[in-house]
Structure formats: structure tokens, C-alpha cells
Motif scaffolding. Sequence first.
Motif: not given
Lengths: 49, 485
Positions: B180-182, B200-207, B242-244, B348-352
Motif C-alpha cells: 500500500l505504501g507504493t 489538502i482539504a482531505g488531509a486537514s479533515a483527516t487529522i 483505517c479498519g483492518v 491510511d497514512m496515519f497508521i504508523g
Amino acid sequence: MAEGKKRIKKVTGEAEPWEKWEADLVRWSVIAGLIALILFGAIVNIFIL
Amino acid sequence: MTAGKWFKGARSSEDWWALWIGLFFVVIGLIAAATRLDLTGWLVAFPKWVDIAKALKAGHPELMGGWTSLILSYLIFSAVTCLGARLMKWDVRKYFLAWTVIFWLTAILYILSRNAYVQGTAVDREKYGIGWSLSIGGAHYIIALLAGLIIGNLAPRRFREFLKTAARPEWFIKIAIVALGTKLGLKAIETTGFTMELLIAGASATIAAYLIFWPLAYVFCRRVFKLTREWAATLASGISICGVSAAIATGSAIRARAIVPIMISALVVVFAVFELLILPSVLTYTPWFNEPIAAGASLGLTVKTDGADAAAGAITDELMRNRAADMGVFWEGGWILSAAIMTKIWIDMFIGIWAFLLAVIWVYHIEKKPGEKVEKMEIWWRFPKFVLGYFIAWFAVMGLGLSGVISPESLEWGLKPIEGAMRHLFFMLTFTSIGLVTNFRELAKEGMGKLALAYGVILIAIIIPIGWGIAWLFHHGMVPPIAQP
């Protein structure tokens, strides 16, 4: 089998008591979320929307 | 004495082996991209079909036929996972036999569930020349899970025990997450213009969303449903991030028992299907219709599997554009879907990051005994190594693409089969395996009902309403560009 049963039983097992650090974790996370909401919300509303 | 070394478990743990296997294929994809040698085109993909002869294709169809690609994929993945099994000191012969059964069962289920009558959208119906379809995008995951559950609960006990040798949901999903990283790297390279604004809007909303979702979900689990910390933290991550993937990463970070992320993963998949069936119509035939991009983004925040989110985004895109067309407005296709995917990618990016934070909290606050000195290395040991692979893959692809060392087209060509075909196949293997290792009767008797109730209530009372509010706040007024006639 008995071990498996014991393991699964933990699903409904006795929960640990709610502690202060949990309340702090929750409080600070929500505060950080609200700050992010206001800050990023303002930025996105001014520069993108 | 290697007990205290940083590379503890590098040869013997599933976590590390997910990193090795995932990165091995990423590196192969990068070599293919750099040299244009077709090293990844053999990976089998499972497209939608009406003619069974077209139910399989190679990642690069000009390289070989679908069946050859399937057999080659089986042989290569068998060899690689058997090597891992051997070094982890599993019974390789038993693993290989059970893996073979699981692989082919999964392949058959994947083929059958990709039938266009099952998964075709309104656009697909035209493409495949069919009059109707159930439009259940992502149905393959739920079918794999159900089949696994049926076999895992109803097959003779000896057969079930035999299959469990290779039913390794955590291992398979971790390999898929490295791949998924790729995808994130490729997405970062191709973003421009309106896409960048969406990103950008998606990133802000997600945080904002996950910082609010997680603690509220955790409080609900602990205070209302009286769940233990390991269940509460894993469920909160599964339903908020992000779920699973998040449930598995959290399970590793807090050293939860294996059954915990597995049960949460099963819930994530089942509830995602309900959301997929309900939310697109709700969004289209309510005032959300006036906020199409916000509606798409809301799906990314509330539907917790990549597959179901993309499918729900595609259906919503289709339904909303058709409704707009009836009113004489013709929106460009794909933007509502893009909003759904972009928001999900950020999540997905925030898993780590979240896995790291939880590892720190668990080491220093939960498991630390009074007076005990905790080694800093403990955080590293429990940090999920596959998440490291996911970051390496993401930044390597993004760095090579943005710096111009490898052209974006070559990266797309070399890595697409890894990001797409391989990742989806390992997700499928995960869901079949989750079903196989889940003893549903005992779980229902002992507490699955309570977990399902907690998940459902949190989804309806917290995730969906807050997700909708945040999606609106960060995307209101955005509409897809008007389609050129």
C-alpha cells in the motif's frame, strides 16, 4: 481447547478500572482534534473553499 | 545474546517477514521501473467479467495470459512465503499444503465474486452489455470472509486445524500494507490542481477527524461497553483510522492477543459492506446531493476498508451524476470517487503514527510496573516493523518520482501490479484466513455480540455524524468540474 475458551472469555471479561491517564489521553486528544479542526478549518476555508 | 539487539526477531517474526517480503516485491517493482525490464507483469489480477475466459489477466496483459499468470503467482508467492515459514521454524510441509488449499480457494472465490452481475456499477453495465447488476463493489472481501467462516466453523475439525497452519491473516495483511505504501507514493507524484486542493482539504479533515474519533470511540468502549483496554484500543483504531490495517497495527503496538485484531477486522469488513449498501443512496437522495465532493469525502472518513470505500465512492459518483444529469447538469465523472479515495489515503497514512503513539503509551503508562525502568528499545521492539516497510515504500517511490530519477510513467508501469494486483490478492488471502481462524459459534456465545453492538453504536453515534460534519466543513461548496460535451 480449554485455553482457547479462557482466551475468548476475555472478550466479555472484567474491564480494568478507568484511570486518570486514560481520561487525560482522551481529553488531550479531543482538545488537539478541536484545535486542528479550527486551525485547519480556517486555513482551508480561506485559501481553498 | 541477541535478546536486546535492535534486530531482535528479524529472522523469526511474522512482523519482520511481512517487511522483508513486502519490500522484496517493492524493490523488484522499482528495478522494473528503472530498467523497463518486465519483472512485475506476471502478477495476476482479477478484473470484473461476464465471460469467464476474461476473468483473469496478468498485471501486464501483453506479457502472458491470465491462467499462466495465476499459476506463476501461486508458485512465486508459495516459494517466498515458504522461505519465511522455514526461517520462522514452522512446519514447512504442512504450511505449503495448507497454503495451497487457501490460495486456490481464495483464487476461485475471487474469480466468482468479480462477476459483473455481482459487482458491476451502472457504467460497467453499459461496458459489459448487461441489463442489471447488484453493484456490490468489494463483494469479494465479504464472500472470502463468509466462505472462510463457513469452512472454519462447519468443516471437519481435522481439516480446519490443518488449514490453520497457513491461515495467517496478520501476516498477509501486513505484506499488503507494505505494498500500500507504493500506492501512496504514486498518488503523491500525480497530484496537481484541483486534485491538490482535494488532497489538502482531505488531509486537514483527516487529522481533525481521527484525533476526535479515536478518543470518543475509546471512551465509549471503556465506559459504556465496559471493554478491557486491549479490546477498546484495537476497536477504537479499527473504527476510527483505517479498519483492518489499523486494528492489526494497534494489536502489534500494544501486544494484544492475536484474537483481538482478528475479531475487530471481521467486524470492520461486515459493517463496511452495510455502509457500502446504504450510504451512497442516503447521500444522493438527501441534501448531501448539493455537496457532492463533501459527500465523497465523508465516505473516506466513515467507510473503513479501502475496497468498500472506493466502491461506495464509485456508486455515489454514479448516482449523483445521474441525478444531476436528470436536472440538466453534467458533472465530470470520477471526482466524487476521488474525494472518497483521497480522504481514505490520508487516513491510511496515519497508521504508523498512531501505532507509534500507542506503543509509547502502552510501554510507559499501561504495562510499566512501579519502580520498573523501561528500556527505550522496547518502543522500537513493539513498533510494527511492517509499518516501517510501508513508510519506506511510500517515500522511496515518492522520492524517486518527484526527483525525476525515475519517470512517473515508469514507476506506474513497474509498481502498478504490486500496488494493485498483489495488494488485492493479499487482502483476499487475509479475509479468507480471518474466516478460517474465527470460531464464530464460540465468539457469538462469548462476546462477539457485545463487540458488534459496540461497533454499530459507535459507527452510528460517533463516526458517521462527526465524519459528515468534518467532511462538510472542509469540502463544502466544492463541486466536480462540468463535463465537456
